[in-house]
Design a protein around this motif. Structure first.
Motif, PDB file in Angstrom:
ATOM      1  N   ILE A  64       0.835  -1.205   0.000  1.00 50.58           N
ATOM      2  CA  ILE A  64       0.000   0.000   0.000  1.00 50.58           C
ATOM      3  C   ILE A  64       0.871   1.256   0.000  1.00 50.58           C
ATOM      4  CG2 ILE A  64      -1.699   1.328   1.333  1.00 50.58           C
ATOM      5  CD1 ILE A  64      -2.787  -1.397   2.328  1.00 50.58           C
ATOM      6  N   VAL A  65       1.962   1.241   0.739  1.00 51.53           N
ATOM      7  CA  VAL A  65       2.832   2.404   0.863  1.00 51.53           C
ATOM      8  C   VAL A  65       3.453   2.790  -0.480  1.00 51.53           C
ATOM      9  CG1 VAL A  65       5.031   3.174   1.895  1.00 51.53           C
ATOM     10  CG2 VAL A  65       3.324   2.064   3.304  1.00 51.53           C
ATOM     11  N   LYS A  66       3.605   1.843  -1.384  1.00 51.61           N
ATOM     12  CA  LYS A  66       4.211   2.133  -2.690  1.00 51.61           C
ATOM     13  C   LYS A  66       3.409   3.146  -3.499  1.00 51.61           C
ATOM     14  CE  LYS A  66       6.500  -2.311  -3.223  1.00 51.61           C
ATOM     15  NZ  LYS A  66       6.546  -3.548  -4.003  1.00 51.61           N
ATOM     16  N   ILE A  70      -1.999   7.434  -1.919  1.00 49.24           N
ATOM     17  CA  ILE A  70      -2.747   6.875  -0.786  1.00 49.24           C
ATOM     18  C   ILE A  70      -1.991   7.188   0.496  1.00 49.24           C
ATOM     19  CG2 ILE A  70      -3.610   4.763   0.279  1.00 49.24           C
ATOM     20  CD1 ILE A  70      -3.747   3.581  -2.584  1.00 49.24           C
ATOM     21  N   ASP A  71      -2.688   7.767   1.474  1.00 51.43           N
ATOM     22  CA  ASP A  71      -2.081   8.056   2.773  1.00 51.43           C
ATOM     23  C   ASP A  71      -2.156   6.789   3.632  1.00 51.43           C
ATOM     24  OD1 ASP A  71      -1.049   9.124   5.061  1.00 51.43           O
ATOM     25  OD2 ASP A  71      -2.663  10.558   5.402  1.00 51.43           O
ATOM     26  N   ALA A 103      -4.292  -5.046  -1.675  1.00 48.91           N
ATOM     27  CA  ALA A 103      -4.196  -6.076  -0.638  1.00 48.91           C
ATOM     28  C   ALA A 103      -4.447  -7.457  -1.220  1.00 48.91           C
ATOM     29  CB  ALA A 103      -5.195  -5.779   0.482  1.00 48.91           C
ATOM     30  N   LYS A 104      -5.410  -7.584  -2.127  1.00 47.37           N
ATOM     31  CA  LYS A 104      -5.704  -8.881  -2.735  1.00 47.37           C
ATOM     32  C   LYS A 104      -4.549  -9.387  -3.589  1.00 47.37           C
ATOM     33  CE  LYS A 104     -10.745  -8.563  -2.906  1.00 47.37           C
ATOM     34  NZ  LYS A 104     -11.924  -8.419  -3.781  1.00 47.37           N
ATOM     35  N   SER A 105      -3.750  -8.475  -4.126  1.00 46.28           N
ATOM     36  CA  SER A 105      -2.654  -8.875  -5.011  1.00 46.28           C
ATOM     37  C   SER A 105      -1.434  -9.411  -4.265  1.00 46.28           C
ATOM     38  CB  SER A 105      -2.236  -7.687  -5.879  1.00 46.28           C
ATOM     39  OG  SER A 105      -1.584  -6.706  -5.098  1.00 46.28           O
ATOM     40  N   VAL A 106      -1.394  -9.240  -2.955  1.00 49.92           N
ATOM     41  CA  VAL A 106      -0.239  -9.697  -2.169  1.00 49.92           C
ATOM     42  C   VAL A 106      -0.300 -11.213  -2.000  1.00 49.92           C
ATOM     43  CG1 VAL A 106       0.885  -9.547   0.088  1.00 49.92           C
ATOM     44  CG2 VAL A 106      -0.047  -7.497  -0.974  1.00 49.92           C
TER      45      VAL A 106
END
Length: 125
Positions: A64-66, A70-71, A103-106
Motif C-alpha cells: 500500500i505504501v508504494k 494513498i495516505d 491487498a488482494k494482489s499480495v
C-alpha cells in the motif's frame, strides 16, 4: 561450631539448586516432544502463526505504501491466517477499491475485508 550449621545450609541450598536444574531439563525435553508432535500433526505453534500473521501484515502494508496518492498512515492492516482486514480512512471513494485490490494482489492473502471510510482532509475540497 558455627561452621557445621553453615555447611549444612550450603549443602541444602546446593541440593535444592541441583533438583531445580534437573527438573527444568526434564520439562524442556517434554516441551520439545510436544512441539515435534504438533509439527507432525500439521498444526502450527501459536508463535509461528503470530509471526506469519505479522509478516503478511507487513507485506500488505508495504504494498500500500508504494502508492504515493494513498495516505497509508491512516490505514491499519490486520492479518489472520490469510484473511486481511483494512480499517481507516481514505480521501476518495476510488481509493477504497484501489487499496482493496492492492491487498488482494499480495501473495498469501486469501480474503480481504474493507472497513475503509472516506474522509476529506481538513480544509480539503
Amino acid at each position: 561450631m558455627k561452621t557445621v550449621p553453615a555447611l549444612r545450609l550450603s549443602c541444602g541450598v546446593l541440593f535444592a539448586l541441583a533438583s531445580i536444574h534437573a527438573w527444568s531439563q526434564t520439562s524442556e525435553t517434554g516441551a520439545a516432544a510436544t512441539g515435534s508432535a504438533m509439527a507432525a500433526s500439521g498444526a502450527m505453534p501459536a508463535k509461528a502463526t503470530r509471526q506469519a500473521n505479522r509478516a503478511l501484515r507487513r507485506k500488505v502494508y508495504a504494498a500500500i505504501v508504494k502508492y504515493k496518492e494513498i495516505d497509508a498512515g491512516k490505514i491499519s492492516v490486520i492479518a489472520k491466517d490469510g484473511a486481511v482486514t483494512l480499517d481507516g480512512t481514505v480521501v476518495d471513494e476510488s481509493q477504497i477499491d484501489k487499496v482493496t485490490a492492492i491487498a488482494k494482489s499480495v501473495t498469501g492473502v486469501v480474503s480481504v475485508t474493507s472497513r475503509l471510510a472516506v474522509r476529506k482532509p481538513f480544509g480539503g475540497q
